[in-house]
Write a protein that holds these residues in place. Structure first.
Motif, PDB file in Angstrom:
ATOM      1  N   LYS A 213      55.894  55.305  69.392  1.00  0.00           N
ATOM      2  CA  LYS A 213      55.406  55.032  70.732  1.00  0.00           C
ATOM      3  C   LYS A 213      53.930  55.347  70.803  1.00  0.00           C
ATOM      4  N   ALA A 214      53.261  54.818  71.836  1.00  0.00           N
ATOM      5  CA  ALA A 214      51.823  55.018  71.966  1.00  0.00           C
ATOM      6  C   ALA A 214      51.521  56.465  72.310  1.00  0.00           C
ATOM      7  N   GLN A 235      54.274  59.079  76.271  1.00  0.00           N
ATOM      8  CA  GLN A 235      53.514  57.874  75.932  1.00  0.00           C
ATOM      9  C   GLN A 235      52.161  57.936  76.627  1.00  0.00           C
ATOM     10  N   PHE A 237      47.854  56.556  76.534  1.00  0.00           N
ATOM     11  CA  PHE A 237      46.895  55.565  76.005  1.00  0.00           C
ATOM     12  C   PHE A 237      45.703  55.437  76.961  1.00  0.00           C
ATOM     13  N   ILE A 253      52.706  57.038  80.643  1.00  0.00           N
ATOM     14  CA  ILE A 253      53.909  56.461  81.224  1.00  0.00           C
ATOM     15  C   ILE A 253      54.846  57.615  81.535  1.00  0.00           C
ATOM     16  N   GLY A 255      58.199  58.581  84.063  1.00  0.00           N
ATOM     17  CA  GLY A 255      59.159  58.072  85.041  1.00  0.00           C
ATOM     18  C   GLY A 255      59.016  56.563  85.123  1.00  0.00           C
ATOM     19  N   ASN A 256      58.898  56.053  86.323  1.00  0.00           N
ATOM     20  CA  ASN A 256      58.876  54.606  86.486  1.00  0.00           C
ATOM     21  C   ASN A 256      57.497  53.987  86.452  1.00  0.00           C
ATOM     22  N   THR A 258      53.083  53.960  85.304  1.00  0.00           N
ATOM     23  CA  THR A 258      51.972  54.375  84.463  1.00  0.00           C
ATOM     24  C   THR A 258      50.908  54.922  85.395  1.00  0.00           C
ATOM     25  N   SER A 279      51.096  51.108  89.500  1.00  0.00           N
ATOM     26  CA  SER A 279      50.591  51.501  88.185  1.00  0.00           C
ATOM     27  C   SER A 279      49.082  51.676  88.223  1.00  0.00           C
ATOM     28  N   GLN A 280      48.589  52.651  87.465  1.00  0.00           N
ATOM     29  CA  GLN A 280      47.148  52.816  87.285  1.00  0.00           C
ATOM     30  C   GLN A 280      46.880  52.866  85.780  1.00  0.00           C
ATOM     31  N   VAL A 281      45.811  52.199  85.370  1.00  0.00           N
ATOM     32  CA  VAL A 281      45.509  52.155  83.930  1.00  0.00           C
ATOM     33  C   VAL A 281      44.010  51.948  83.738  1.00  0.00           C
ATOM     34  N   ASP A 297      47.759  47.858  90.091  1.00  0.00           N
ATOM     35  CA  ASP A 297      48.429  46.598  90.450  1.00  0.00           C
ATOM     36  C   ASP A 297      49.086  46.723  91.822  1.00  0.00           C
ATOM     37  N   GLY A 300      49.754  43.696  93.636  1.00  0.00           N
ATOM     38  CA  GLY A 300      50.583  42.696  92.968  1.00  0.00           C
ATOM     39  C   GLY A 300      49.960  42.155  91.702  1.00  0.00           C
ATOM     40  N   SER A 301      48.646  42.260  91.585  1.00  0.00           N
ATOM     41  CA  SER A 301      47.985  41.825  90.355  1.00  0.00           C
ATOM     42  C   SER A 301      46.948  42.882  89.991  1.00  0.00           C
ATOM     43  N   PRO A 302      46.563  42.970  88.721  1.00  0.00           N
ATOM     44  CA  PRO A 302      45.603  44.013  88.339  1.00  0.00           C
ATOM     45  C   PRO A 302      44.225  43.800  88.972  1.00  0.00           C
TER      46      PRO A 302
END
Lengths: 434, 194
Positions: A213-214, A235, A237, A253, A255-256, A258, A279-281, A297, A300-302
């Protein structure tokens, strides 16, 4: 291009006029147009003792490449000093030098910067180095010329780390910023990716899949010592190093979702920067490490957002298009560079911190992604598959003067090193002074 | 993974057989020496016949056991192959399960409920478009959606682990919709709980 220059200028005027813009930690307003107004500089081939034909034939090429890549100079070449050629080319200064034999296997490299009209010596440097370090010495001289004529630090002695496929497996490699002197850092049978330089330029933090895994690892460049970072997250990254404190932002990552975490790589302590269900990345630091760019997101989109280091005051930056990712803050603090996907193709854009004044830097040339700023903010390195394979390129921050620095294989995700005076000492350049 | 599992199973079978054959030598010498000790010929013959029939029954039982193990191994292998080929596909930039995906997942769920020793790793993948970073989150969301569905189906959460590979492990090469569709997936790795 004319349009984007105008926009840049308009932005500069806007910034200059609006006092409320001071919420960002640093702004040095570039007049924008200066980027494409390079300074002509004369170049006369080096004198050399016959013994060194092997190296000396490349000396002028190294200098020429450094000057042209810098985004600050355009080179006016002349086989000997010719006042007319230089004056006509607008070169108020010119560079030349000589290469001589020194004791042992070393060479003495003398580099000079002269004023064209008066022939006054503006800058002289002498290096006594091993033959393999002549290139590093020339890089050092170019940076001194930049400092002399621009009053700023150049990037000719900086480095790049990137991801290169070796026998089909992604590995981390490190090289001089111009693509030369490349070394392979990882030799794993599993994927390695997402390299980031630690504050001291002595280690690379990267993602390895060796445990299935990462996970983030830190590897020292000169000792190859290695350790896993933040082992309490399974995980991890997207590492981003704070240029002032060395703290690391990363995505984990858990739970549900990132989420972006902030951690101390030495103690391993880390905490979530901001709570939220989306999610946040792809976190990125502001130049003074007080604010954070990231992708969320939640719409709905990044899209790219910015928030304080403590997770406060989150606001959206990008509104155009439906895929904006991997933002990176310019070292001058006034703009961000990011990757946007449109029609399945990736391209590189810059915009102001408030999302205004969008300028598209790449177009109609395959996929262009992974932009990374040079530490002086003049240049952007990126990867592109425009030649049919993924290679690393450098361009000026306005998208001009695109130069490829890798030629074969599959090379992606460049990350530019920081400035590092300590690092330069390690190249064993004995600067004799003048 | 599959190979390792096969090896483990066949190694276990081999060990079982070896263990049985090791028991054999001590039995035979004793049986053979008996006639020498008891001088009556007919009692010796009777003992031999009795020993022979015992031996036959034992061999038969052994054969049946081996057959049973072999059948079990084949059955488990078939189930594992089935699980490993049960890839679930997703739409572009989406992690919602399609109707087709749910159908496959009910089959997966059935197998897992039937075989409580199976523990699985759900791997989430994306196609080649987009950044490595965002695709890591997308792969993780896909794996998580699959895990959630199976959990709702009755599979214990402790039997499932999720891993995201982002765009790093494509199943199909190529930059066309056909390859992309093959790569937007979640797939399963199976281990057997000891």
């Amino acid at each position: 291009m004319m349009l984007s220059k105008l926009k840049l200028f308009a932005f500069a005027v806007f910034v200059a006029c609006s006092s409320s813009f001071a919420l960002i930690d640093t702004i040095s307003v570039d007049v924008g147009i200066a980027v494409s107004n390079t300074m002509p500089i004369g170049l006369v081939p080096f004198e050399q003792e016959a013994d060194f034909e092997a190296i000396s034939s490349k000396l002028d090429e190294v200098l020429k490449r450094d000057f042209e890549l810098s985004g600050r100079f355009s080179v006016v070449e002349s086989p000997t000093f010719k006042m007319v050629t230089f004056v006509r080319g607008g070169a108020k200064f010119y560079v030349t030098g000589k290469l001589q034999k020194a004791e042992g296997s070393k060479v003495k490299l003398s580099c000079y910067l002269y004023a064209t009209q008066t022939k006054d010596l503006v800058l002289g440097e002498a290096y006594k180095v091993a033959q393999k370090d002549v290139r590093a010495a020339l890089h050092d001289f170019v940076d001194k010329v930049v400092k002399q004529l621009w009053g700023e630090f150049g990037v000719a002695s900086t480095e790049l780390a990137w991801v290169s496929k070796v026998d089909g497996v992604k590995q981390i490699v490190v090289a001089d910023y111009d693509g030369y002197n490349r070394r392979q850092l990882t030799h794993d049978t599993t994927i390695s990716m997402m390299p980031a330089w630690t504050k001291d330029n002595n280690s690379i933090i990267y993602v390895s899949f060796r445990n299935g895994k990462a996970q983030l690892f830190e590897r020292e460049l000169y000792t190859s010592k290695e350790r896993r970072l933040f082992p309490n997250k399974s995980q991890t990254f997207s590492p981003a190093v704070n240029p002032k404190t060395g703290e690391v932002l990363f995505a984990a990552i858990h739970g549900n979702t990132t989420t972006v975490y902030l951690g101390d790589p030495n103690s391993g302590a880390n905490h979530k920067v901001m709570y939220g269900r989306a999610s946040q990345v792809s976190p990125s630091w502001s130049p003074f490490g007080t604010e954070i760019l990231y992708t969320s997101d939640r719409g709905g989109s990044p899209q790219i957002f910015v928030m304080g280091k403590d997770g406060s005051d989150a606001r959206r930056v990008t509104f155009m298009g439906n895929y904006n990712e991997r933002a990176s803050w310019s070292p001058q603090g006034d703009r961000i560079v990011y990757t946007s996907m449109d029609g399945g193709k990736m391209n590189i854009y810059t915009c102001a911190i408030d999302g205004s004044d969008i300028v598209q830097l790449t177009s109609n040339a395959g996929n262009n992604e992974h932009p990374t700023w040079s530490p002086d903010g003049m240049l952007i390195a990126f990867s592109s598959d425009r030649s049919g394979s993924h290679q690393i390129y450098i361009m000026r921050k306005d998208g001009t003067n695109v130069t490829r620095i890798t030629n074969s294989g599959d090379n992606t995700a460049p990350t530019w090193s920081w400035y590092s005076p300590e690092r330069q000492k390690q190249i064993s350049i004995q600067n004799e002074g003048w | 993974m599959k190979k390792i599992l096969l090896l483990t199973i066949s190694a276990a079978t081999a060990f079982a057989i070896v263990a049985c054959s090791k028991n054999k030598p001590p039995v035979n010498p004793v049986v053979k020496e008996e006639p020498a000790a008891v001088s009556a010929e007919d009692s010796a013959a009777a003992a031999k016949a009795k020993a022979d029939s015992l031996e036959k029954a034992r061999l038969e039982a052994e054969r049946l056991e081996a057959e049973r193990l072999e059948a079990e191994r084949a059955r488990v292998e078939k189930l594992i192959n089935e699980l490993m080929s049960d890839d679930v596909y997703f739409d572009f930039d989406k992690s919602e399960l399609t109707e087709k995906a749910k159908e496959i997942l009910t089959q997966v769920g059935d197998i897992l409920l039937k075989e409580p020793r199976f523990v699985i790793v759900v791997e989430g993948h994306t196609d080649a478009r987009g950044t490595e970073d965002y695709n890591m989150t997308l792969g993780s969301k896909r794996a998580m959606k699959v895990k959630e569905f199976l959990a709702a189906y009755g599979v214990g959460n402790d039997r499932m682990e999720t891993v995201s590979y982002g765009k790093e492990k494509p199943k199909a090469a190529g930059e066309n919709e056909e390859a992309y569709a093959q790569n937007r997936r979640a797939n399963f790795k199976v281990n057997i709980k000891k």
